[in-house]
Design an enzyme around this catalytic site. Structure first.
Site, PDB file in Angstrom:
ATOM      1  N   ASP A  20       0.856  -1.188   0.000  1.00 51.08           N
ATOM      2  CA  ASP A  20       0.000   0.000   0.000  1.00 51.08           C
ATOM      3  C   ASP A  20       0.889   1.233   0.000  1.00 51.08           C
ATOM      4  O   ASP A  20       2.072   1.165   0.345  1.00 51.08           O
ATOM      5  CB  ASP A  20      -0.913   0.021   1.240  1.00 51.08           C
ATOM      6  CG  ASP A  20      -1.940   1.145   1.171  1.00 51.08           C
ATOM      7  OD1 ASP A  20      -2.717   1.194   0.201  1.00 51.08           O
ATOM      8  OD2 ASP A  20      -1.968   1.998   2.084  1.00 51.08           O
ATOM      9  N   SER A  21       0.293   2.367  -0.380  1.00 52.17           N
ATOM     10  CA  SER A  21       1.064   3.609  -0.382  1.00 52.17           C
ATOM     11  C   SER A  21       1.401   4.046   1.050  1.00 52.17           C
ATOM     12  O   SER A  21       2.246   4.905   1.245  1.00 52.17           O
ATOM     13  CB  SER A  21       0.266   4.704  -1.081  1.00 52.17           C
ATOM     14  OG  SER A  21      -0.941   4.919  -0.384  1.00 52.17           O
ATOM     15  N   TYR A  42      -0.210   8.752  -2.753  1.00 52.35           N
ATOM     16  CA  TYR A  42      -0.113   8.464  -4.179  1.00 52.35           C
ATOM     17  C   TYR A  42      -1.260   9.134  -4.941  1.00 52.35           C
ATOM     18  O   TYR A  42      -1.158   9.395  -6.125  1.00 52.35           O
ATOM     19  CB  TYR A  42      -0.221   6.953  -4.430  1.00 52.35           C
ATOM     20  CG  TYR A  42       1.046   6.143  -4.211  1.00 52.35           C
ATOM     21  CD1 TYR A  42       2.125   6.646  -3.487  1.00 52.35           C
ATOM     22  CD2 TYR A  42       1.153   4.864  -4.747  1.00 52.35           C
ATOM     23  CE1 TYR A  42       3.265   5.887  -3.294  1.00 52.35           C
ATOM     24  CE2 TYR A  42       2.296   4.099  -4.567  1.00 52.35           C
ATOM     25  CZ  TYR A  42       3.349   4.610  -3.830  1.00 52.35           C
ATOM     26  OH  TYR A  42       4.472   3.847  -3.648  1.00 52.35           O
ATOM     27  N   CYS A 102      -3.515  -1.020  -2.433  1.00 54.24           N
ATOM     28  CA  CYS A 102      -3.788   0.386  -2.732  1.00 54.24           C
ATOM     29  C   CYS A 102      -4.628   0.510  -4.009  1.00 54.24           C
ATOM     30  O   CYS A 102      -4.228   0.040  -5.083  1.00 54.24           O
ATOM     31  CB  CYS A 102      -2.456   1.095  -2.913  1.00 54.24           C
ATOM     32  SG  CYS A 102      -2.578   2.838  -3.283  1.00 54.24           S
ATOM     33  N   ASN A 103      -5.777   1.154  -3.874  1.00 55.14           N
ATOM     34  CA  ASN A 103      -6.661   1.340  -5.041  1.00 55.14           C
ATOM     35  C   ASN A 103      -6.015   2.221  -6.094  1.00 55.14           C
ATOM     36  O   ASN A 103      -6.165   1.996  -7.283  1.00 55.14           O
ATOM     37  CB  ASN A 103      -7.973   2.006  -4.614  1.00 55.14           C
ATOM     38  CG  ASN A 103      -8.940   1.033  -4.013  1.00 55.14           C
ATOM     39  OD1 ASN A 103      -9.783   0.502  -4.701  1.00 55.14           O
ATOM     40  ND2 ASN A 103      -8.804   0.764  -2.729  1.00 55.14           N
ATOM     41  N   THR A 104      -5.313   3.253  -5.620  1.00 53.50           N
ATOM     42  CA  THR A 104      -4.670   4.176  -6.564  1.00 53.50           C
ATOM     43  C   THR A 104      -3.651   3.413  -7.406  1.00 53.50           C
ATOM     44  O   THR A 104      -3.631   3.528  -8.637  1.00 53.50           O
ATOM     45  CB  THR A 104      -3.997   5.334  -5.794  1.00 53.50           C
ATOM     46  OG1 THR A 104      -4.963   5.920  -4.923  1.00 53.50           O
ATOM     47  CG2 THR A 104      -3.452   6.377  -6.727  1.00 53.50           C
ATOM     48  N   GLU A 119      -5.220  10.067   8.317  1.00 49.20           N
ATOM     49  CA  GLU A 119      -3.839   9.893   8.801  1.00 49.20           C
ATOM     50  C   GLU A 119      -3.611  10.654  10.110  1.00 49.20           C
ATOM     51  O   GLU A 119      -2.828  10.247  10.947  1.00 49.20           O
ATOM     52  CB  GLU A 119      -2.835  10.375   7.755  1.00 49.20           C
ATOM     53  CG  GLU A 119      -2.864   9.541   6.498  1.00 49.20           C
ATOM     54  CD  GLU A 119      -1.574   8.779   6.243  1.00 49.20           C
ATOM     55  OE1 GLU A 119      -0.521   9.230   6.688  1.00 49.20           O
ATOM     56  OE2 GLU A 119      -1.654   7.725   5.580  1.00 49.20           O
ATOM     57  N   CYS A 166     -10.694   3.342  -1.586  1.00 54.40           N
ATOM     58  CA  CYS A 166      -9.428   3.843  -1.043  1.00 54.40           C
ATOM     59  C   CYS A 166      -9.255   3.170   0.310  1.00 54.40           C
ATOM     60  O   CYS A 166     -10.192   3.152   1.124  1.00 54.40           O
ATOM     61  CB  CYS A 166      -9.492   5.357  -0.874  1.00 54.40           C
ATOM     62  SG  CYS A 166      -8.052   6.030  -0.007  1.00 54.40           S
ATOM     63  N   THR A 167      -8.088   2.620   0.532  1.00 52.40           N
ATOM     64  CA  THR A 167      -7.870   1.846   1.764  1.00 52.40           C
ATOM     65  C   THR A 167      -8.122   2.677   3.030  1.00 52.40           C
ATOM     66  O   THR A 167      -8.591   2.138   4.029  1.00 52.40           O
ATOM     67  CB  THR A 167      -6.429   1.313   1.796  1.00 52.40           C
ATOM     68  OG1 THR A 167      -5.532   2.387   1.495  1.00 52.40           O
ATOM     69  CG2 THR A 167      -6.232   0.194   0.802  1.00 52.40           C
ATOM     70  N   HIS A 168      -7.823   3.956   2.964  1.00 53.32           N
ATOM     71  CA  HIS A 168      -7.993   4.797   4.154  1.00 53.32           C
ATOM     72  C   HIS A 168      -9.448   4.982   4.562  1.00 53.32           C
ATOM     73  O   HIS A 168      -9.745   5.228   5.722  1.00 53.32           O
ATOM     74  CB  HIS A 168      -7.405   6.194   3.900  1.00 53.32           C
ATOM     75  CG  HIS A 168      -5.927   6.233   4.005  1.00 53.32           C
ATOM     76  ND1 HIS A 168      -5.107   5.653   3.085  1.00 53.32           N
ATOM     77  CD2 HIS A 168      -5.111   6.796   4.937  1.00 53.32           C
ATOM     78  CE1 HIS A 168      -3.857   5.864   3.433  1.00 53.32           C
ATOM     79  NE2 HIS A 168      -3.830   6.547   4.543  1.00 53.32           N
TER      80      HIS A 168
HETATM   81  N1  DGL Z   1      -3.884   3.884  -0.306  1.00 54.99           N
HETATM   82  C1  DGL Z   1      -4.415   4.767  -1.286  1.00 54.99           C
HETATM   83  C2  DGL Z   1      -5.635   4.165  -1.987  1.00 54.99           C
HETATM   84  O1  DGL Z   1      -6.116   3.142  -1.619  1.00 54.99           O
HETATM   85  C3  DGL Z   1      -4.790   6.100  -0.734  1.00 54.99           C
HETATM   86  C4  DGL Z   1      -3.705   6.901  -0.107  1.00 54.99           C
HETATM   87  C5  DGL Z   1      -2.850   7.688  -1.062  1.00 54.99           C
HETATM   88  O2  DGL Z   1      -3.326   8.657  -1.680  1.00 54.99           O
HETATM   89  O3  DGL Z   1      -1.688   7.319  -1.134  1.00 54.99           O
HETATM   90  O4  DGL Z   1      -6.115   4.744  -2.929  1.00 54.99           O
END
Ligand code: DGL
Length: 285
Positions: free
Chosen positions: A6-7, A38, A69-71, A162, A194-196
């Site tokens: 993940d990012s 990301y 990470c979805n991104t 965060e 998005c994981t967050h």
């Molecule tokens: N982990 C990223 C996602 O799932 C989001 C956080 C980022 O922008 O890095 O999209």
């Protein structure tokens, strides 16, 4: 070893669900916290960072990597699977005899979403990159052409999560603003792409109301991964079953432990700081 990438911290909520479903498999989690977020970066940069992190995980003994990470999944998976991995396998420096692969998180969620929607209107919230990539729109409509996808980028949410601001009134207010245009389209299902955002699931559900189901992505992903491993027994001998979890971050280890605990739900100890740049000579492929 099973790699989870993940990012930053968000993917720990995915690791948590995967760990629950696969208590014995050895896993290695890498969060690129030094270079997060990301979601506001170009496709080119996200691709370079993701490749570096995947190479690093392969070098550390991972055979199967989940891009939690979805991104990263939205922006890079196609390039990674269709061009980069085949080129890598041909490179003499890359140990190519054994099965090595990278899988994403978008397709499994979408498959579940098209099964569950009743009115065929699906909402998707994610980072700006994920939304702009159109990955969800293209793939959801490929799975079912009758589906309408309504998207909303929520760029302020990652930093708020965060900082641990999930319960603050300011966060609720921002969320209400983001969700207003989406609500008018009446989706019966919302994907937190998005994981967050999983940390904000409760607030999302409250704001969307009871006629819209907000998906819990991590358990769906864990279930699909178990099925994937059942269909791919070639990974069996490469993933030892000693129940070990190794935590790696490109950023500060103390901050990773502290914030990571909120996502993982358990103590995140013995975090290792790693450098992922210039790991491997075939970086430029
Ligand atoms: N982990 C990223 C996602 O799932 C989001 C956080 C980022 O922008 O890095 O999209």
């Amino acid at each position: 070893v099973l790699g989870i990438f993940d990012s930053g911290f968000g993917g720990l909520s995915v690791l948590r669900a995967i760990r629950k479903a696969l208590p014995e498999h050895d896993m290695m989690y890498l969060g690129d916290s030094a270079r997060t977020p990301y979601g506001t970066r170009s496709r080119e940069i996200v691709t370079r960072y993701t490749k570096e992190c995947c190479l690093y995980l392969f070098e550390r003994g991972c055979h199967l990597i989940v891009l939690a990470c979805n991104t990263a999944s939205a922006e890079t998976l196609r390039e990674l699977q269709q061009r980069w991995l085949p080129a890598l396998r041909k490179n003499a420096n890359f140990e190519s005899q054994s099965a090595k692969n990278i899988i994403g998180v978008i397709r499994p969620i979408e498959e579940e979403a098209v099964l569950q929607t009743k009115n065929n209107v699906i909402g998707v919230v994610g980072t700006r990159s994920t939304v702009q990539s159109q990955a969800y729109v293209e793939e959801l409509t490929a799975l079912n052409p009758d589906v309408t996808v309504v998207q909303q980028a929520c760029p302020l949410l990652v930093p708020l999560v965060e900082e641990g601001w999930e319960r603050k009134p300011e966060t609720r207010m921002i969320l209400r603003k983001y969700l207003q245009p989406l609500k008018t389209r009446n989706p019966d299902l919302l994907i937190l792409a998005c994981t967050h955002y999983e940390a904000l699931h409760k607030v999302f559900q409250q704001k969307m109301g009871s006629r819209c189901m907000v998906f819990h992505s991590p358990p769906i992903l864990a279930k699909k991964l178990v099925q994937y491993l059942q269909h791919h027994p070639e990974y069996d001998k490469h993933i030892p079953r000693r129940g070990r979890t190794v935590f790696l971050t490109t950023g500060d280890t103390e901050r990773f432990s502290e914030i990571g605990e909120r996502f993982y739900g358990k103590i995140v100890d013995t975090v290792e700081n790693v450098e992922v740049e210039n790991v491997f000579p075939c970086q430029n492929i």
